[in-house]
Design a protein around this motif. Structure first.
Motif, PDB file in Angstrom:
ATOM      1  N   ARG A 193      28.956  61.750 116.912  1.00 51.50           N
ATOM      2  CA  ARG A 193      29.093  62.976 118.096  1.00 51.50           C
ATOM      3  C   ARG A 193      29.049  62.894 119.414  1.00 51.50           C
ATOM      4  N   VAL A 194      27.819  61.880 120.138  1.00 56.34           N
ATOM      5  CA  VAL A 194      27.993  61.711 121.510  1.00 56.34           C
ATOM      6  C   VAL A 194      28.806  60.692 121.795  1.00 56.34           C
ATOM      7  N   LEU A 195      29.462  59.821 120.777  1.00 63.29           N
ATOM      8  CA  LEU A 195      30.873  58.992 120.837  1.00 63.29           C
ATOM      9  C   LEU A 195      31.928  59.679 120.954  1.00 63.29           C
ATOM     10  N   ASP A 196      32.021  60.383 120.139  1.00 63.18           N
ATOM     11  CA  ASP A 196      33.083  61.181 120.222  1.00 63.18           C
ATOM     12  C   ASP A 196      33.209  62.308 121.617  1.00 63.18           C
ATOM     13  N   ASP A 197      32.338  62.505 121.774  1.00 63.38           N
ATOM     14  CA  ASP A 197      32.211  63.621 122.845  1.00 63.38           C
ATOM     15  C   ASP A 197      33.025  62.188 124.244  1.00 63.38           C
ATOM     16  N   TYR A 198      32.521  61.554 124.057  1.00 61.97           N
ATOM     17  CA  TYR A 198      33.124  59.985 125.469  1.00 61.97           C
ATOM     18  C   TYR A 198      34.061  59.786 125.741  1.00 61.97           C
ATOM     19  N   GLU A 199      34.591  59.571 124.168  1.00 61.05           N
ATOM     20  CA  GLU A 199      36.119  59.269 124.094  1.00 61.05           C
ATOM     21  C   GLU A 199      37.209  61.042 123.784  1.00 61.05           C
ATOM     22  N   GLY A 200      36.210  61.620 123.882  1.00 65.53           N
ATOM     23  CA  GLY A 200      37.830  62.687 123.986  1.00 65.53           C
ATOM     24  C   GLY A 200      37.620  63.191 123.148  1.00 65.53           C
ATOM     25  N   GLY A 211      37.584  65.856 119.970  1.00 66.02           N
ATOM     26  CA  GLY A 211      37.212  67.289 118.861  1.00 66.02           C
ATOM     27  C   GLY A 211      38.129  68.303 120.218  1.00 66.02           C
ATOM     28  N   ALA A 212      37.434  69.752 119.358  1.00 74.27           N
ATOM     29  CA  ALA A 212      37.906  70.573 119.596  1.00 74.27           C
ATOM     30  C   ALA A 212      38.200  71.305 120.877  1.00 74.27           C
ATOM     31  N   LEU A 213      36.958  70.421 122.309  1.00 75.05           N
ATOM     32  CA  LEU A 213      37.303  70.739 123.646  1.00 75.05           C
ATOM     33  C   LEU A 213      37.643  70.081 124.497  1.00 75.05           C
ATOM     34  N   TYR A 214      38.703  68.751 123.877  1.00 73.18           N
ATOM     35  CA  TYR A 214      39.654  68.734 124.119  1.00 73.18           C
ATOM     36  C   TYR A 214      41.570  68.631 123.919  1.00 73.18           C
ATOM     37  N   LYS A 229      44.854  68.208 122.963  1.00 75.60           N
ATOM     38  CA  LYS A 229      45.752  67.215 122.210  1.00 75.60           C
ATOM     39  C   LYS A 229      47.003  67.024 122.639  1.00 75.60           C
ATOM     40  N   PRO A 230      47.092  65.600 122.466  1.00 77.63           N
ATOM     41  CA  PRO A 230      46.358  65.183 121.517  1.00 77.63           C
ATOM     42  C   PRO A 230      45.832  64.417 122.983  1.00 77.63           C
ATOM     43  N   HIS A 231      44.531  64.161 121.701  1.00 77.05           N
ATOM     44  CA  HIS A 231      43.441  62.935 121.779  1.00 77.05           C
ATOM     45  C   HIS A 231      43.869  61.548 122.800  1.00 77.05           C
ATOM     46  N   LEU A 232      43.229  60.975 123.630  1.00 77.67           N
ATOM     47  CA  LEU A 232      43.354  59.847 124.134  1.00 77.67           C
ATOM     48  C   LEU A 232      42.983  58.811 122.831  1.00 77.67           C
ATOM     49  N   TYR A 233      42.247  59.649 121.933  1.00 72.84           N
ATOM     50  CA  TYR A 233      41.314  58.544 121.147  1.00 72.84           C
ATOM     51  C   TYR A 233      41.729  59.166 119.967  1.00 72.84           C
ATOM     52  N   LYS A 234      41.664  58.052 118.427  1.00 69.44           N
ATOM     53  CA  LYS A 234      41.989  58.514 117.418  1.00 69.44           C
ATOM     54  C   LYS A 234      40.637  57.843 116.362  1.00 69.44           C
TER      55      LYS A 234
END
Length: 135
Positions: free
Chosen positions: A77-84, A86-89, A91-96
């Motif tokens: 959960r913390v690392l997903d937030d760091y990598e941008g 999740g729903a708060l970011y 789309k398309p996300h920078l990483y998957k």
């Protein structure tokens, strides 16, 4: 998927143990290093950080480290937030985050999570060595 399978992470950039930042320190305080390794892919310089993509060519490798994560739900959960991610970011996300086959340097194959670059690589400089710290 078993909890054990969900707990391995391959890192190749700013989360490596030799990179001095808050998230790298966070990871190392919540994980056990299993060893150095690689996956089949290409590595690119995005900015001050890298991005990797999967390759079908076994001569193209991205080098990094495999960790066994303690408390994976919290840590991811913390690392997903760091990598941008999740729903708060937007789309398309920078990483998957994707589960892939990786290889430890001793030859052991292991399924690990990895953060793969999720944008166009067209104008990015490839790090041909596959090693972010050697570029």
């Amino acid at each position: 998927m078993s909890e054990n399978l969900l707990s391995y992470l391959f890192v190749y950039g700013t989360l490596l143990k030799d990179v001095d930042n808050e998230m790298s320190s966070f990871l190392h305080s919540h994980a056990v290093l299993k060893g150095k390794g690689y996956f089949y892919g290409k590595l690119y310089r995005v900015s001050w950080y890298p991005g990797a993509v999967i390759s079908d060519n076994t001569s193209e490798k991205v080098f990094g480290m495999v960790y066994k994560i303690e408390n994976p739900k919290y840590v991811f959960r913390v690392l997903d937030d760091y990598e941008g991610i999740g729903a708060l970011y937007p789309k398309p996300h920078l990483y998957k985050r994707k589960l892939i086959d990786t290889f430890l340097n001793n030859g052991t194959q292991i399924k690990t999570w990895v953060y793969l670059y999720n944008q166009s690589i067209t104008d990015l400089h490839q790090i041909v060595s596959g090693d972010f710290l050697e570029n």
